[in-house]
Each structure stands twice: as structure tokens, then as C-alpha cells.
Scaffold this motif. Structure first.
Motif, PDB file in Angstrom:
ATOM      1  N   ARG A  66      31.237  39.793  45.768  1.00  0.00           N
ATOM      2  CA  ARG A  66      31.969  40.615  44.808  1.00  0.00           C
ATOM      3  C   ARG A  66      32.092  42.045  45.304  1.00  0.00           C
ATOM      4  O   ARG A  66      33.158  42.681  45.136  1.00  0.00           O
ATOM      5  CB  ARG A  66      31.253  40.571  43.461  1.00  0.00           C
ATOM      6  CG  ARG A  66      32.008  41.295  42.369  1.00  0.00           C
ATOM      7  CD  ARG A  66      31.482  40.943  41.007  1.00  0.00           C
ATOM      8  NE  ARG A  66      32.251  41.578  39.961  1.00  0.00           N
ATOM      9  CZ  ARG A  66      32.106  41.360  38.671  1.00  0.00           C
ATOM     10  NH1 ARG A  66      31.204  40.482  38.270  1.00  0.00           N
ATOM     11  NH2 ARG A  66      32.853  41.985  37.782  1.00  0.00           N
ATOM     12  N   GLU A  67      31.037  42.572  45.894  1.00  0.00           N
ATOM     13  CA  GLU A  67      31.115  43.928  46.451  1.00  0.00           C
ATOM     14  C   GLU A  67      32.141  43.990  47.576  1.00  0.00           C
ATOM     15  O   GLU A  67      32.872  44.987  47.701  1.00  0.00           O
ATOM     16  CB  GLU A  67      29.734  44.353  46.955  1.00  0.00           C
ATOM     17  CG  GLU A  67      28.721  44.580  45.836  1.00  0.00           C
ATOM     18  CD  GLU A  67      27.328  44.864  46.368  1.00  0.00           C
ATOM     19  OE1 GLU A  67      27.166  44.795  47.609  1.00  0.00           O
ATOM     20  OE2 GLU A  67      26.409  45.157  45.562  1.00  0.00           O
ATOM     21  N   ASP A  73      35.599  44.076  45.942  1.00  0.00           N
ATOM     22  CA  ASP A  73      35.868  45.404  45.387  1.00  0.00           C
ATOM     23  C   ASP A  73      36.166  46.416  46.488  1.00  0.00           C
ATOM     24  O   ASP A  73      37.089  47.248  46.354  1.00  0.00           O
ATOM     25  CB  ASP A  73      34.661  45.871  44.570  1.00  0.00           C
ATOM     26  CG  ASP A  73      34.483  45.068  43.285  1.00  0.00           C
ATOM     27  OD1 ASP A  73      35.479  44.488  42.816  1.00  0.00           O
ATOM     28  OD2 ASP A  73      33.345  45.021  42.760  1.00  0.00           O
ATOM     29  N   ARG A  96      39.698  45.810  47.805  1.00  0.00           N
ATOM     30  CA  ARG A  96      40.736  46.322  46.905  1.00  0.00           C
ATOM     31  C   ARG A  96      40.875  47.838  47.026  1.00  0.00           C
ATOM     32  O   ARG A  96      41.996  48.375  47.001  1.00  0.00           O
ATOM     33  CB  ARG A  96      40.393  45.937  45.463  1.00  0.00           C
ATOM     34  CG  ARG A  96      40.487  44.444  45.181  1.00  0.00           C
ATOM     35  CD  ARG A  96      40.366  44.166  43.705  1.00  0.00           C
ATOM     36  NE  ARG A  96      41.528  44.673  42.991  1.00  0.00           N
ATOM     37  CZ  ARG A  96      41.627  44.733  41.655  1.00  0.00           C
ATOM     38  NH1 ARG A  96      40.582  44.346  40.912  1.00  0.00           N
ATOM     39  NH2 ARG A  96      42.710  45.192  41.078  1.00  0.00           N
ATOM     40  N   LEU A 138      38.341  37.311  43.022  1.00  0.00           N
ATOM     41  CA  LEU A 138      37.393  37.921  42.095  1.00  0.00           C
ATOM     42  C   LEU A 138      37.212  37.058  40.848  1.00  0.00           C
ATOM     43  O   LEU A 138      36.096  36.926  40.334  1.00  0.00           O
ATOM     44  CB  LEU A 138      37.888  39.316  41.709  1.00  0.00           C
ATOM     45  CG  LEU A 138      36.913  40.208  40.948  1.00  0.00           C
ATOM     46  CD1 LEU A 138      35.668  40.461  41.763  1.00  0.00           C
ATOM     47  CD2 LEU A 138      37.579  41.529  40.570  1.00  0.00           C
TER      48      LEU A 138
END
Length: 330
Positions: A120-121, A124, A127, A176
Motif C-alpha cells: 500500500r505504501e 501511494d 500515485r 489500491l
């Protein structure tokens, strides 16, 4: 002379009647004694048969309790191989304490959770980096030479078009979303395993308390109640599941043990208040109130109360699994 003969005959008849009555009374007395003897013998035989039956039932209950304890030990060993176990760790210079050591199932869960967090990191970060690849607004590109258009950023990387940004950002959003669904599933598994862990710890603690209890050999208290299993232990009392040999039902027995360091006055006060609570509790009759049926002395410093056995687990485990209860259910 005739009168005398008649009177003599009457006396003989009376004496004969008395003798017959004495014989009948004697026979009745012997019959009553025989009946009493037979009744006493029957009661003795009945009591003997009852004792034999109670002894057989007691042995059966004790055997079942021991088998249940062995099964509990086996089950805890199987659970420990996957969930984990309690270990000893040093605390300070001379102290030791028990600490929980995760088993392979919980370690694998922690590894999956860390991997999802890293993924997930990364999404992020991707993005944020993608957003930096967009060209700056027109006003920000105005310089002395307005005819020239910027096509690269300060690091020399080319800008991407809006269509490319939308397409790549949508891909990252889908990724995500997948990670969030995996986190939800993993969170459910974590809640389930935490519940199993807490249940395992409670069973382990109960088994250790039972092995340390003075009533671990399933004794028969008050010549009536066969202790089967320890249900819980507090500061000055233990609650056991027991079998009532008279009603042939399982009951709960709370054994109160007075502290040996207490003074006689404090012991007497504790017993007095406990007996008063017992008398009040015994008068209560309600479907949602556990009934109390008996109280007896075990020894000089120990007495017990007999209560209705409630099946279905304990309140602590229910709250840990389902959270707080609504007022109506409570």
C-alpha cells in the motif's frame, strides 16, 4: 350352689378370654417385631444398594472428568503448535515473567499484514510520483520567452499527458482497492485468531489453576457432590462443576476459602456476611437469576455454596467475541 357354679364358669370363661387376648397380643407383638426387623433389614439393604450405586456413579464421573482433563491437555498442545505458547522472559536483574510467543499461524498473519502495508505504501508513493509527472499549469510556465513550452521537469524527465495520467492513476486505484479488500479479509482472520488465542489462554490458565487446586482429585463433598471440573478461580474462592448424587444433575459449587492470615474476628465477619447473602439469594426466584440451593462446611476454614449450573461459556469470553451488550440483552 347353682349360682356358685355359674360364677365359676364365668370366671373360667373370662380367664380363657384373657389368655386368648394375651396370645393374640403376643402374636401381634412378635409380628410387629418381625415386620420392624424386616423393614430395618430392607432399609439396610436399600441403603447398601444405594451406596453401591452412588459409588459406581462416582467412579464413572471421576473417570469422565479425568478423561476430559486429558483431552483438554491434548487439545491445548495441538493449539499451541499453531497459535503459540507462553514462555519465560527475564524482567530486571532477578525477575522472570511469562510472555506470549506467537506460533506459525500468527507469525504468517503478521508477515502478510506487513507485506500488505508495504504494498500500500508503494502504491501511494507511485500515485504521488505520477502526479509529479503532469506538466505544470500554463501560468507557471510563463517566462520571458512565452513562445517556448516546457516538456520536461527540472530533473529532465518528460511530462506525461492527461490521458496517460488518468489511465495509470486508474490502474493504481484498482490495485489500491484490491489491497484494501485483502486487508479486510486479513483483519477478519486476525480477529478470529485473536479470539482463539484469548480462548486458548483462558483454557490454559484454567487448567493450571485446576492442577494447583487442593480439590484436583475430584473429591466428593458433603457425601453428595462429586467435583468434576474447575470453572474459574478468584482471590478467595473457586467455582467447580459438580454432579449431585441425589438429584442426578450437574451443579456449580463455589468454594470459599478463608485466608489463613486473617484474624478470627475477620473470618467470623466474612462468614456472617456470606451466610446473610446466602439466605437472601436462596429466597430469590427468577428465570434470569441463578438459583442457590445449598450451603455446607468443608472444613474449619472452608465452606461451599451450591448454585444452578449455567451452560454456554463465560461472560468475559462473550464480551471479547461480541463486544458490549445492549441493555435489553444484559
Amino acid at each position: 350352689m347353682g349360682y356358685i357354679s355359674a360364677a365359676a364358669g364365668d370366671l373360667v370363661a373370662v380367664d380363657s378370654g384373657k389368655m386368648c387376648s394375651s396370645k393374640v397380643l403376643s402374636h401381634l407383638c412378635r409380628a410387629l417385631a418381625t415386620c420392624a426387623s424386616l423393614s430395618s433389614r430392607c432399609r439396610v439393604q436399600s441403603d447398601a444398594r444405594e451406596h453401591v450405586v452412588q459409588d459406581a456413579v462416582t467412579k464413572l464421573i471421576v473417570q469422565l472428568a479425568q478423561q476430559q482433563m486429558n483431552l483438554t491437555r491434548l487439545q491445548l498442545g495441538i493449539e499451541s503448535s499453531s497459535l503459540g505458547t507462553l514462555g519465560i522472559a527475564r524482567t530486571g536483574a532477578l525477575g522472570f515473567s511469562e510472555v506470549w510467543e506467537d506460533g506459525p499461524v500468527l507469525r504468517e498473519l503478521a508477515a502478510k499484514k506487513a507485506a500488505l502495508q508495504r504494498a500500500r505504501e508503494e502504491v501511494d508513493a507511485a500515485r504521488k510520483a505520477l502526479k509529479k509527472q503532469l506538466p505544470p499549469p500554463p501560468k507557471a510556465t510563463l517566462t520571458a520567452d512565452a513562445s517556448s513550452n516546457a516538456t520536461h521537469d527540472a530533473a529532465g524527465n518528460p511530462y506525461i499527458s492527461s490521458e496517460q495520467y488518468v489511465m495509470q492513476d486508474e490502474i493504481l486505484k484498482v490495485r489500491l482497492s484490491v489491497l484494501r479488500r485483502e486487508e479486510e479479509l486479513l483483519s477478519r482472520d486476525e480477529d478470529r485468531l485473536q479470539h482463539e488465542k484469548l480462548k486458548h489462554l483462558r483454557a490454559l490458565k484454567r487448567l493450571r489453576d485446576e492442577e494447583c487446586s487442593r480439590f484436583q482429585q475430584q473429591p466428593t463433598l458433603h457425601r453428595r457432590y462429586v467435583l468434576v471440573q474447575l470453572l474459574g478461580r478468584g482471590g478467595f474462592s473457586e467455582v467447580h462443576k459438580a454432579y449431585d448424587l441425589q438429584t442426578l444433575k450437574f451443579v456449580a459449587i463455589k468454594i470459599h476459602q478463608l485466608n489463613s492470615t486473617w484474624s478470627e474476628q475477620r473470618k467470623a465477619s466474612y462468614v456472617k456476611h456470606s451466610v446473610r447473602e446466602y439466605q437472601i439469594h436462596k429466597r430469590l426466584r427468577h428465570p434470569n437469576i441463578v438459583s442457590l440451593t445449598d450451603i455446607f462446611e468443608v472444613d474449619v476454614s472452608t465452606f461451599a455454596t451450591v448454585l444452578e449450573l449455567c451452560e454456554g461459556g463465560d461472560l468475559e469470553g462473550h464480551l471479547q467475541q461480541h463486544g458490549t451488550l445492549p441493555e435489553r440483552e444484559a
